[in-house]
Design a protein around this motif. Structure first.
Motif, PDB file in Angstrom:
ATOM      1  N   ASN A 284      39.637  39.126  29.386  1.00 55.59           N
ATOM      2  CA  ASN A 284      40.849  38.577  30.005  1.00 55.59           C
ATOM      3  C   ASN A 284      42.100  38.947  29.211  1.00 55.59           C
ATOM      4  N   TYR A 285      43.210  38.926  29.928  1.00 55.42           N
ATOM      5  CA  TYR A 285      44.542  39.041  29.322  1.00 55.42           C
ATOM      6  C   TYR A 285      44.915  40.445  28.863  1.00 55.42           C
ATOM      7  N   VAL A 286      44.357  41.467  29.516  1.00 53.99           N
ATOM      8  CA  VAL A 286      44.845  42.837  29.320  1.00 53.99           C
ATOM      9  C   VAL A 286      45.721  43.184  30.511  1.00 53.99           C
ATOM     10  N   TYR A 287      46.958  43.579  30.232  1.00 57.87           N
ATOM     11  CA  TYR A 287      47.942  43.863  31.272  1.00 57.87           C
ATOM     12  C   TYR A 287      48.254  45.350  31.313  1.00 57.87           C
ATOM     13  N   SER A 288      48.620  45.831  32.484  1.00 53.84           N
ATOM     14  CA  SER A 288      48.940  47.245  32.635  1.00 53.84           C
ATOM     15  C   SER A 288      50.009  47.426  33.708  1.00 53.84           C
ATOM     16  N   GLU A 289      50.942  48.335  33.421  1.00 57.10           N
ATOM     17  CA  GLU A 289      51.968  48.676  34.408  1.00 57.10           C
ATOM     18  C   GLU A 289      52.236  50.176  34.350  1.00 57.10           C
ATOM     19  N   ALA A 290      52.250  50.810  35.505  1.00 56.32           N
ATOM     20  CA  ALA A 290      52.490  52.249  35.608  1.00 56.32           C
ATOM     21  C   ALA A 290      53.856  52.507  36.227  1.00 56.32           C
ATOM     22  N   PHE A 291      54.433  53.661  35.878  1.00 58.36           N
ATOM     23  CA  PHE A 291      55.766  54.018  36.347  1.00 58.36           C
ATOM     24  C   PHE A 291      55.771  55.470  36.804  1.00 58.36           C
ATOM     25  N   ARG A 292      56.307  55.692  38.000  1.00 56.46           N
ATOM     26  CA  ARG A 292      56.389  57.050  38.542  1.00 56.46           C
ATOM     27  C   ARG A 292      57.774  57.621  38.287  1.00 56.46           C
ATOM     28  N   SER A 293      57.799  58.863  37.834  1.00 58.87           N
ATOM     29  CA  SER A 293      59.063  59.544  37.552  1.00 58.87           C
ATOM     30  C   SER A 293      59.878  59.736  38.818  1.00 58.87           C
TER      31      SER A 293
END
Length: 353
Positions: free
Chosen positions: A232-241
Motif C-alpha cells: 500500500n501507499y505507492v503513488y504514481s503519476e505520468a506526464f505526456r510532453s
C-alpha cells in the motif's frame, strides 16, 4: 501476360526505390536528431556547478553515456551510422579527444538506458529541491531545444522524425502510513529509441541489466498474465510532453498494460478503460520509475508480491529465471544488426542516478 508482368516488375522496382528513399530519410533524421541531442545535453551539462572532482567525474560519465547510447543506436540502425557522421565539419575529433571511450566501445558494449533517461537524471539533479513543477518546466524547455535543429532553422521535427526524446515521463513515491511523509520522487522515461527492433533490444537489455528484477519479471512474463503487487501507499503519476504544440506536460492516466503489470499502485489520475496501448510491455516510463523506487526503498521491495494466475506469493530470487531467455532473444536481435556481441555481455554505464 507480358504487359502484366512488366507492370509487376515496375511496381516492385518503385517499391524498392521508395523503401531505400525512406531508409535514407530515416538515417538523415537519426543523424540530425543525434547531433542535436549531443549539443543540447552538452550545453545543459555545462550549466551544472562542478564544485569538486567527484562531481566532475559524474558529469563526465553522463556525457560519455549519452554519446555511447547515440552511437550504439546509430550502429544498429537499418542503415548503420558511424559515430563521426553525427558531427558536422569534423567536430567529432574534439569530442573523441575528450571522451574517447564511447567511440571505442559503441559496437562492443551495450547501453543500460536511453540518452533521454540520462538527460532526465541530469534535470532532476539540477532541480535538486525535487519540485515536480520545476522539473517538468526544465524538461519542457530542454525539449524545445531538442526539437529545433538550429537557431536559424524554423523547422521543428514531429514525433515521427525525432529519434531520441521520450513522449512520457513518470514519477513515483512511497508515503509512509506511520508518519504520512512521502519519500523522494523517482523519475523514469518512456523508451526513447526509434525502430521496432531497437525497442525490443532495449527492453531485453533492461530486463537483463537495468530494471529492478521484480519489474523485469512482470514485463517479461506479461504475456502469460503474471504481474507484481506493490504494498500500500505507492503513488504514481505520468506526464505526456506537449512538444507537438509547444505546450507544458499534461498529467495522464496509466495505460491498461501498466495497470495489468503493476498492481495496487495509486495512479494519479486513475486508469481509464479506453486508454489502450499499442506499444510493447516495458515501453512505458513507469517501468524505469518503479525500478528506481524498488532499488532504493528496500522496505517496499521486501513487501512486493508476485501474482501468478491471480494468486499472490512472495517475490523470490528463484523467480529470476528469465535472464537467460532475454539474453538469447537479445543476442538474436543484435546479431541481425551485426553488433559485435561477446559471451561476456559488456555494458556501458552503471545506471547512476
Amino acid at each position: 501476360m507480358e504487359p502484366s508482368m512488366n507492370n509487376n516488375t515496375e511496381n516492385l522496382h518503385q517499391r524498392k526505390v521508395k523503401l531505400q528513399r525512406d531508409k535514407g530519410i530515416q538515417k538523415a533524421n537519426l543523424i540530425a536528431s543525434g547531433f542535436q541531442f549531443i549539443k543540447t545535453f552538452y550545453t545543459l551539462l555545462r550549466k551544472v556547478p562542478q564544485t569538486d572532482e567527484e562531481a566532475k567525474k559524474i558529469m563526465r560519465a553522463y556525457m560519455e553515456e549519452v554519446l555511447h547510447g547515440i552511437f550504439f543506436f546509430g550502429s544498429i540502425h537499418a542503415i548503420p551510422v558511424k559515430p563521426e557522421e553525427f558531427f558536422p565539419d569534423g567536430h567529432h575529433e574534439d569530442f573523441k579527444n575528450i571522451f574517447p571511450e564511447p567511440f571505442e566501445k559503441y559496437n562492443t558494449h551495450l547501453p543500460v538506458r536511453t540518452p533521454y533517461s540520462v538527460l532526465l537524471v541530469l534535470v532532476v539533479k539540477i532541480k535538486s529541491t525535487g519540485n515536480m513543477n520545476e522539473i517538468l518546466q526544465l524538461l519542457t524547455e530542454t525539449n524545445t531545444f531538442l526539437q529545433k535543429p538550429s537557431p536559424t532553422d524554423n523547422t521543428v521535427w514531429n514525433s515521427n522524425d525525432y529519434c531520441f526524446d521520450s513522449t512520457v515521463v513518470s514519477q513515483s513515491y512511497f508515503k509512509d502510513p506511520q508518519t504520512d511523509k512521502g519519500s523522494e520522487m523517482f523519475w523514469g522515461a518512456s523508451l526513447a529509441c526509434k525502430g521496432k527492433v531497437e525497442r525490443e533490444i532495449l527492453i531485453y537489455i533492461s530486463c537483463i541489466k537495468a530494471w529492478n528484477k521484480a519489474v523485469a519479471y512482470a514485463v517479461h512474463y506479461a504475456q502469460t498474465g503474471r504481474a507484481i503487487k506493490f504494498p500500500n501507499y505507492v503513488y504514481s503519476e505520468a506526464f505526456r510532453s506537449g512538444r507537438r504544440n509547444n505546450s507544458p506536460y499534461e498529467s495522464i492516466p496509466p495505460c491498461l498494460k501498466c495497470v495489468s503489470l503493476f498492481h495496487n499502485i495509486r495512479f494519479i489520475p486513475q486508469s481509464e478503460e479506453e486508454h489502450h496501448a499499442a506499444w510493447p510491455y516495458g515501453n512505458c516510463a513507469e517501468a524505469e520509475s518503479f525500478s528506481k523506487l524498488l532499488n532504493t526503498l528496500s522496505n517496499v521491495l521486501d513487501d512486493v508480491k508476485a501474482v501468478i494466475n491471480g494468486a499472490e506469493e512472495p517475490f523470490t530470487q528463484e523467480m529470476i529465471d528469465f535472464v537467460a531467455n532475454c539474453q538469447k532473444s537479445a543476442a538474436q536481435k543484435l546479431k541481425s544488426r551485426k553488433f559485435l556481441l561477446t559471451e561476456d555481455w559488456h555494458f556501458f554505464g552503471c545506471c547512476t542516478g
